[in-house]
Motif scaffolding. Structure first.
Motif, short mmCIF file in Angstrom:
data_model
loop_
_atom_site.label_atom_id
_atom_site.label_comp_id
_atom_site.label_asym_id
_atom_site.label_seq_id
_atom_site.Cartn_x
_atom_site.Cartn_y
_atom_site.Cartn_z
N ALA A 112 1.14 4.55 -6.85
CA ALA A 112 0.25 4.79 -5.72
C ALA A 112 0.98 4.58 -4.40
CB ALA A 112 -0.97 3.87 -5.81
N TYR A 114 -3.98 10.79 -15.55
CA TYR A 114 -3.07 11.55 -14.68
C TYR A 114 -1.94 12.16 -15.51
CZ TYR A 114 0.54 12.27 -11.06
OH TYR A 114 1.52 12.79 -10.25
N GLU A 147 -5.32 6.92 -5.07
CA GLU A 147 -6.57 6.22 -5.38
C GLU A 147 -6.95 6.41 -6.84
OE1 GLU A 147 -8.09 4.10 -3.38
OE2 GLU A 147 -6.40 4.49 -2.03
N ARG A 148 -6.70 7.60 -7.34
CA ARG A 148 -7.08 7.88 -8.72
C ARG A 148 -6.30 7.02 -9.71
NH1 ARG A 148 -6.08 13.46 -12.21
NH2 ARG A 148 -7.08 12.68 -14.12
N ASP A 180 0.82 -1.21 0.00
CA ASP A 180 0.00 0.00 0.00
C ASP A 180 0.85 1.25 0.00
OD1 ASP A 180 -2.42 -1.50 2.25
OD2 ASP A 180 -2.41 -1.40 0.06
N PRO A 238 0.69 1.51 -12.04
CA PRO A 238 -0.12 2.27 -11.09
C PRO A 238 0.10 1.86 -9.64
CG PRO A 238 -1.44 1.63 -12.99
CD PRO A 238 -0.13 0.92 -13.13
N GLU A 239 0.35 0.57 -9.39
CA GLU A 239 0.56 0.12 -8.01
C GLU A 239 1.82 0.74 -7.41
OE1 GLU A 239 -1.73 -2.82 -10.38
OE2 GLU A 239 0.25 -1.88 -10.63
N LEU A 273 -4.89 4.20 -9.25
CA LEU A 273 -5.30 2.80 -9.15
C LEU A 273 -6.65 2.58 -9.84
CD1 LEU A 273 -4.33 1.99 -5.44
CD2 LEU A 273 -3.22 1.13 -7.52
N ARG A 274 -7.49 3.57 -9.76
CA ARG A 274 -8.83 3.44 -10.34
C ARG A 274 -8.83 3.66 -11.84
NH1 ARG A 274 -10.73 7.01 -7.39
NH2 ARG A 274 -10.72 8.78 -8.83
N GLU A 275 -8.06 4.64 -12.31
CA GLU A 275 -8.13 5.06 -13.71
C GLU A 275 -6.93 4.63 -14.55
OE1 GLU A 275 -8.49 9.28 -13.73
OE2 GLU A 275 -10.39 9.32 -12.64
#
Length: 287
Positions: free
Chosen positions: A187, A150, A140-141, A68, A183-184, A143-145
């Motif tokens: 983030a 971005y 969060e963005r 995380d 993305p991971e 990871l979501r998109e």
């Protein structure tokens, strides 16, 4: 190379005194290609992809889950472990943006490994409460998109809008690095930077040569931030690169690289040459 449980991708080019360059977020080691190409005839450049960026994948935890949060201290420990594997006791260490914060963390926790500092377009203080929330929301963005939206949104803050128009190859390179970042990994690093410490105290105790560089039009870390860094670090040199934003090494590579070249020449002139000793370099110094 296997380091701290992950396979770190890195370039090791040139010969001579070692210089380690650390990319920022959300980029990869190709960020430094102009500098390596121009200066690797004189210096040995070690340029890694950070954990979770480029070709260095984030290490999964229990049940295969990605971490995380990646604190700056984890990135710093990865760099020190890489130096250990390469047999390098002490190096010139440079970084841009998040990379500069990682360099500051290496200096804070492992200052015996640092023979000189290059800090480009970077911010030394702890994150503000609003900044922490913004970084968590950005995590969060992505990871979501994914990284695409971005990257498109921040391009003309990473490099100036004028340079987006006039330097299309640079703009494409920057977009390619950003869109290619996992993305991971991005983030986890965003969350880690939200919790970064204040480095002003440790920077006030810097006892090695230091260069502070900033793009004159940088929106993320404006010139006044670089001036604050310069004022805090004893004996440091400040250079402002005209016509550049947050990535002066790509937007104005000749000017940026020239500044770095002159700084390194002075560091090693004072050190008595690549293997000698001098005011900034103990006898075991940069090798």
């Amino acid at each position: 190379m296997r380091v701290n449980g992950l396979d770190i991708a890195y370039d090791d080019e040139g010969s001579g005194p070692p210089v380690v360059l650390v990319h920022g977020h959300p980029f990869d080691r190709s960020l430094w290609r102009p500098q390596v190409e121009r200066l690797s005839g004189v210096y040995r450049f070690i340029v890694p992809d950070l954990r979770g960026y480029g070709e260095t994948k984030p290490v999964s935890g229990r049940a295969g889950a990605m971490p995380d949060t990646t604190p700056l201290g984890v990135f710093a420990d990865d760099l020190v472990a890489l130096l250990d594997r390469l047999g390098l006791e002490r190096v010139v260490l440079g970084g841009l943006s998040m990379g500069g914060q990682i360099v500051m963390e290496v200096h804070r926790a492992h200052r015996e490994r640092v023979g000189a500092l290059i800090l480009a377009d970077t911010f030394p203080e702890a994150e503000t409460p609003a900044g922490r929330e913004a970084r968590r929301a950005a995590a969060e963005r992505v990871l979501r998109e994914g990284m695409g939206p971005y990257a498109d949104e921040v391009l003309d803050r990473m490099i100036t809008p004028r340079n987006v128009r006039e330097l299309p190859e640079v703009a494409e390179h920057v977009l390619r690095m950003m869109r290619g970042t996992p993305p991971e990994g991005a983030a986890a690093a965003l969350r880690g930077r939200a919790e970064r410490p204040d480095y002003l105290g440790s920077l006030a105790r810097v006892a090695v040569p230091a260069l502070v560089v900033v793009g004159a039009e940088d929106e993320y870390t404006p010139v006044e931030v670089a001036r604050r860094l310069h004022a805090v670090i004893p004996g440091s040199t400040l250079a402002v690169v005209d016509g550049a934003g947050h990535l002066p090494n790509l937007e104005r590579p000749e000017a940026f690289t020239g500044v770095v070249e002159r700084f390194l020449a002075e560091v090693f002139r004072e050190a008595g040459g690549a293997t000698g000793s001098g005011p900034g370099m103990p006898d075991q110094g940069i090798r």
